[in-house]
Motif scaffolding. Structure first.
Motif, PDB file in Angstrom:
ATOM      1  N   UNK A   2      55.440  47.458  -1.127  1.00  0.00           N
ATOM      2  CA  UNK A   2      54.735  46.800  -0.050  1.00  0.00           C
ATOM      3  C   UNK A   2      53.228  46.992  -0.129  1.00  0.00           C
ATOM      4  N   UNK A   3      52.545  46.234   0.700  1.00  0.00           N
ATOM      5  CA  UNK A   3      51.075  46.277   0.707  1.00  0.00           C
ATOM      6  C   UNK A   3      50.553  47.650   1.142  1.00  0.00           C
ATOM      7  N   UNK A   4      51.226  48.266   2.107  1.00  0.00           N
ATOM      8  CA  UNK A   4      50.784  49.575   2.585  1.00  0.00           C
ATOM      9  C   UNK A   4      50.896  50.611   1.471  1.00  0.00           C
ATOM     10  N   UNK A   5      51.986  50.547   0.715  1.00  0.00           N
ATOM     11  CA  UNK A   5      52.159  51.512  -0.379  1.00  0.00           C
ATOM     12  C   UNK A   5      51.158  51.263  -1.496  1.00  0.00           C
ATOM     13  N   UNK A   6      50.824  50.010  -1.759  1.00  0.00           N
ATOM     14  CA  UNK A   6      49.826  49.713  -2.787  1.00  0.00           C
ATOM     15  C   UNK A   6      48.452  50.239  -2.372  1.00  0.00           C
ATOM     16  N   UNK A   7      48.100  50.057  -1.102  1.00  0.00           N
ATOM     17  CA  UNK A   7      46.822  50.577  -0.600  1.00  0.00           C
ATOM     18  C   UNK A   7      46.819  52.099  -0.669  1.00  0.00           C
ATOM     19  N   UNK A   8      47.941  52.706  -0.275  1.00  0.00           N
ATOM     20  CA  UNK A   8      48.041  54.170  -0.331  1.00  0.00           C
ATOM     21  C   UNK A   8      47.917  54.664  -1.767  1.00  0.00           C
ATOM     22  N   UNK A  56      52.513  58.191  -0.312  1.00  0.00           N
ATOM     23  CA  UNK A  56      52.997  58.131  -1.697  1.00  0.00           C
ATOM     24  C   UNK A  56      54.079  59.159  -1.989  1.00  0.00           C
ATOM     25  N   UNK A  57      54.291  60.111  -1.117  1.00  0.00           N
ATOM     26  CA  UNK A  57      55.400  61.046  -1.310  1.00  0.00           C
ATOM     27  C   UNK A  57      56.726  60.298  -1.353  1.00  0.00           C
ATOM     28  N   UNK A  58      56.836  59.233  -0.577  1.00  0.00           N
ATOM     29  CA  UNK A  58      58.055  58.415  -0.604  1.00  0.00           C
ATOM     30  C   UNK A  58      58.255  57.724  -1.936  1.00  0.00           C
ATOM     31  N   UNK A  59      57.171  57.368  -2.609  1.00  0.00           N
ATOM     32  CA  UNK A  59      57.270  56.714  -3.916  1.00  0.00           C
ATOM     33  C   UNK A  59      57.824  57.683  -4.953  1.00  0.00           C
ATOM     34  N   UNK A  60      57.581  58.965  -4.764  1.00  0.00           N
ATOM     35  CA  UNK A  60      58.055  59.970  -5.701  1.00  0.00           C
ATOM     36  C   UNK A  60      59.566  59.932  -5.857  1.00  0.00           C
ATOM     37  N   UNK A  61      60.285  59.636  -4.797  1.00  0.00           N
ATOM     38  CA  UNK A  61      61.737  59.629  -4.834  1.00  0.00           C
ATOM     39  C   UNK A  61      62.319  58.221  -4.903  1.00  0.00           C
ATOM     40  N   UNK A  62      61.542  57.185  -4.709  1.00  0.00           N
ATOM     41  CA  UNK A  62      62.031  55.820  -4.664  1.00  0.00           C
ATOM     42  C   UNK A  62      62.249  55.170  -6.027  1.00  0.00           C
TER      43      UNK A  62
END
Length: 99
Positions: A2-8, A56-62
């Protein structure tokens, strides 16, 4: 993603580059742009980078789920046992003409 994760993720990359500059050259780019480490805008940038890191901690496990989904769709495109071209096997067209 998502856009929020890309900005993060962009904020985390900015923070990582800033920390690299601090480590290698003892130069804080954010502080020099915004007027020092205690300036209000510098503290806002530091806070945004910190919030981006938490997101971005969520991206670590996604990524495991996303990689499996992508690999699954790619496998469907290449699973065709009728091609007979894998490992150098070629179809014998001479036998088919005689029939």
């Amino acid at each position: 993603m998502g856009a929020v994760r890309r900005i993060a993720l962009a904020l985390v990359i900015i923070g990582a580059l800033n920390w690299g500059l601090i480590a290698f050259f003892q130069f804080d780019l954010v502080a020099s742009i915004f007027g020092g480490q205690n300036a209000f805008l510098s503290r806002v940038v530091y806070a945004l980078v910190a919030i981006g890191g938490l997101i971005c901690l969520g991206i670590l496990f996604k990524p495991d789920e996303e990689i499996e989904r992508v690999d699954h769709t790619r496998r469907q495109h290449f699973k065709n046992p009728d091609l007979n071209t894998e490992f150098g096997e070629e179809p014998d067209f001479k036998d088919e003409r005689k029939k």
